[in-house]
Write a protein that holds these residues in place. Structure first.
Motif, mmCIF file in Angstrom:
data_model
loop_
_atom_site.group_PDB
_atom_site.id
_atom_site.type_symbol
_atom_site.label_atom_id
_atom_site.label_comp_id
_atom_site.label_asym_id
_atom_site.label_seq_id
_atom_site.Cartn_x
_atom_site.Cartn_y
_atom_site.Cartn_z
ATOM 1 N N LYS A 93 0.810 -1.223 0.000
ATOM 2 C CA LYS A 93 0.000 0.000 0.000
ATOM 3 C C LYS A 93 0.838 1.267 0.000
ATOM 4 C CE LYS A 93 -0.664 0.231 5.036
ATOM 5 N NZ LYS A 93 -1.674 0.230 6.127
ATOM 6 N N ASN A 94 2.095 1.188 0.453
ATOM 7 C CA ASN A 94 2.955 2.370 0.506
ATOM 8 C C ASN A 94 3.640 2.675 -0.815
ATOM 9 O OD1 ASN A 94 2.577 3.072 3.311
ATOM 10 N ND2 ASN A 94 3.763 1.232 3.805
ATOM 11 N N VAL A 103 -9.346 3.372 -2.363
ATOM 12 C CA VAL A 103 -8.337 3.828 -1.397
ATOM 13 C C VAL A 103 -8.780 3.504 0.025
ATOM 14 C CG1 VAL A 103 -7.345 5.915 -0.372
ATOM 15 C CG2 VAL A 103 -7.318 5.610 -2.850
ATOM 16 N N GLN A 104 -10.047 3.734 0.325
ATOM 17 C CA GLN A 104 -10.564 3.418 1.657
ATOM 18 C C GLN A 104 -10.524 1.918 1.916
ATOM 19 O OE1 GLN A 104 -14.477 5.441 1.846
ATOM 20 N NE2 GLN A 104 -13.593 6.582 3.545
ATOM 21 N N GLY A 153 -6.795 1.012 2.305
ATOM 22 C CA GLY A 153 -6.007 1.776 3.272
ATOM 23 C C GLY A 153 -4.768 2.409 2.673
ATOM 24 N N LEU A 154 -4.913 2.970 1.461
ATOM 25 C CA LEU A 154 -3.763 3.550 0.757
ATOM 26 C C LEU A 154 -3.485 4.961 1.268
ATOM 27 C CD1 LEU A 154 -4.577 2.434 -2.916
ATOM 28 C CD2 LEU A 154 -3.355 1.178 -1.128
ATOM 29 N N PRO A 155 -2.257 5.245 1.689
ATOM 30 C CA PRO A 155 -1.953 6.568 2.261
ATOM 31 C C PRO A 155 -1.722 7.669 1.230
ATOM 32 C CG PRO A 155 -0.017 5.151 2.384
ATOM 33 C CD PRO A 155 -1.129 4.307 1.846
ATOM 34 N N TYR A 156 -1.385 7.310 -0.014
ATOM 35 C CA TYR A 156 -0.976 8.327 -0.981
ATOM 36 C C TYR A 156 -2.051 8.529 -2.054
ATOM 37 C CZ TYR A 156 3.495 7.757 1.353
ATOM 38 O OH TYR A 156 4.493 7.693 2.306
ATOM 39 N N TYR A 203 -4.303 11.695 -3.452
ATOM 40 C CA TYR A 203 -4.367 13.155 -3.426
ATOM 41 C C TYR A 203 -5.727 13.605 -3.975
ATOM 42 C CZ TYR A 203 0.487 12.572 -2.250
ATOM 43 O OH TYR A 203 1.660 12.184 -1.611
ATOM 44 N N ARG A 260 -5.754 18.349 0.078
ATOM 45 C CA ARG A 260 -4.800 17.319 -0.350
ATOM 46 C C ARG A 260 -4.623 17.265 -1.869
ATOM 47 N NH1 ARG A 260 -2.588 13.401 2.347
ATOM 48 N NH2 ARG A 260 -2.834 11.850 0.692
ATOM 49 N N HIS A 269 7.808 11.436 -4.306
ATOM 50 C CA HIS A 269 7.664 10.047 -4.754
ATOM 51 C C HIS A 269 8.623 9.661 -5.878
ATOM 52 C CE1 HIS A 269 4.160 9.518 -2.233
ATOM 53 N NE2 HIS A 269 3.588 10.574 -2.773
ATOM 54 N N THR A 286 7.996 11.196 2.963
ATOM 55 C CA THR A 286 8.047 9.987 2.143
ATOM 56 C C THR A 286 9.420 9.321 2.288
ATOM 57 O OG1 THR A 286 8.562 11.461 0.294
ATOM 58 C CG2 THR A 286 6.316 10.670 0.446
#
Length: 455
Positions: A57-58, A86-87, A90-93, A95, A121, A135, A270
């Motif tokens: 996920k990161n 994304v929800q 659980g993806l953090p990135y 925008y 964001r 990134h 990051t």
């Protein structure tokens, strides 16, 4: 080995690779956006299962940017599909264009196209936002569901565009089978003279080899002239590798690279560690050309493809209906500063649209002063229609209500990157690609104009 070969060898766990060899490559970053993201998600779920989890996920970055500020309901729905995924994962990135994680994106047409309609964001155009958000790192592998992913090669990466099917596979496994491309070297010498920008460099190169001259090849830029270029210049040049058919573009890393990357990774929290690949003394190229930057002049790519090169000074008879500055290639802060340098104290003669690539660029232009007024106000005073809604906008056409889109046959000079028929809207329009300097000068006169007349 060449830079591309070294990058692919490392990522495939091999001591060496050669052109034509097929290797399984480990992915460091997978990028997708609102146009290709839903399709990629669909492939991932079809092949790996509706309840499957992404490989890491990161390492997935999702940036809505293409069809955003439009009332088109299907385009708005695409952003909602991304948000739901994304929800789920659980993806953090991610925008997002809105701040409400449970909300729905709807563009409010009553507020118009010029004033800000996005959340905190939102990052703007993916290829410009990706490095700005920390990134892009030297020595890494980036795959993106967009042909201009190659822009990140400015950071000493192997960066290339892939389709939704490949992206769905990467999403599930973190790997992709890649054929090692042969490398074309462009050895840059000298310095760009007054009136010449990085856009002129890459249009010159594509004019030399043709819009298919680098098909499935790596375009490696090196030499003293390459080190003279700033990071924005390198990004502009790497961005248009695909306009020559290239698989990727790549630059060696130097202190400019490290300073940019270190600042962005630190600012955004990051991943900060990386290991660049260095130039070998002994490299084998399929093509090798010296480009003396000192000899270049303002250059234009004529309709209907980026290889139709001519000097701006030779095209004065071509009348224009529109001028446009924006996109991943031409919407950076430095592009707008050059644009403003020509326009200061003058007025545009034709409809001129300005679309910053990211909200950061908007802030830069509104906060940077030229002779007592902000660059933003300077451009508006010159007659440029400036939007705060950073996005791809009319660079790729989009729905009919897209800001700056050509909905009837027109002739447009643009700082964007592609000019095939229909690219910016109506299929009978003609798009002439040029640097921000040349676009500004041409907007003033209403015909293609060498910017050195105004500098």
């Amino acid at each position: 080995m060449t830079l591309t070969e070294k990058l692919l060898a490392r990522a495939s766990g091999k001591a060496a690779v050669v052109p034509g060899e097929n290797v399984w490559v480990k992915t460091d970053i997978l990028l997708t956006h609102d146009v290709c993201g839903p399709g990629t998600i669909g492939v991932f779920k079809r092949e790996f299962g509706k309840k499957a989890r992404v490989w890491d996920k990161n390492k997935i970055v999702i940036i809505p940017d293409h069809y955003i500020f439009t009332a088109d309901s299907l385009s708005n729905r695409n952003v909602d599909i991304l948000r739901a995924f994304v929800q789920e994962q659980g993806l953090p990135y991610f925008y997002d264009v809105i701040d409400d994680p449970n909300g729905h994106w709807i563009f409010d047409t009553s507020r118009g196209q010029l004033k800000k309609q996005f959340g905190s964001r939102y990052a703007g155009v993916c290829h410009t936002a990706l490095p700005a958000k920390g990134h892009t790192r030297p020595g890494e592998i980036l795959f993106g569901t967009d042909s201009h992913t190659c822009m990140a090669g400015a950071f000493n990466m192997f960066a290339t565009g892939i389709g939704n099917t490949d992206a769905g596979f990467v999403m599930g496994t973190g790997k992709l089978l890649i054929k090692v491309p042969p490398t074309m070297r462009f050895y840059l010498e000298g310095k760009m003279p007054k009136g010449v920008m990085a856009k002129d460099v890459v249009l010159h190169v594509i004019g030399e080899i043709g819009f298919d001259g680098a098909t499935y090849r790596a375009m490696q830029y090196e030499g003293p002239g390459a080190y003279e270029l700033n990071i924005d210049d390198r990004m502009t040049i790497a961005n248009m590798a695909i306009e020559a058919g290239g698989k990727n573009a790549v630059f060696p890393a130097d202190e400019k690279t490290f300073a940019y990357v270190n600042e962005r990774t630190r600012r955004n929290g990051t991943k900060a560690d990386y290991t660049p690949v260095d130039l070998d003394k002994d490299q084998t190229f399929i093509y090798d050309q010296v480009v003396n930057l000192s000899d270049l002049e303002p250059t234009v790519a004529q309709h209907p493809d980026p290889g139709q090169r001519a000097l701006a000074k030779e095209l004065g008879k071509i009348q224009l209906d529109r001028a446009y500055i924006g996109s991943c290639t031409g919407g950076k802060t430095s592009d707008f500063l050059a644009f403003a340098e020509v326009l200061k104290g003058r007025k545009v003669k034709i409809d001129t649209f300005g679309v910053p690539a990211t909200p950061d660029v908007v802030a830069d232009l509104q906060g940077t002063m030229f002779g007592g007024e902000s660059v933003w106000n300077l451009l508006e005073s010159a007659g440029v229609q400036m939007t705060e809604n950073a996005s791809c906008a009319a660079c790729l056409g989009g729905p009919v209500d897209t800001f700056g889109r050509m909905n009837k046959p027109m002739a447009c000079i643009s700082a964007t990157n592609r000019n095939f028929p229909g690219r910016m809207g109506h299929k009978e329009s003609k798009v002439y690609l040029a640097s921000p300097y040349t676009v500004a000068a041409s907007a003033i006169t209403g015909h293609i104009t060498d910017p050195r007349e105004f500098l």
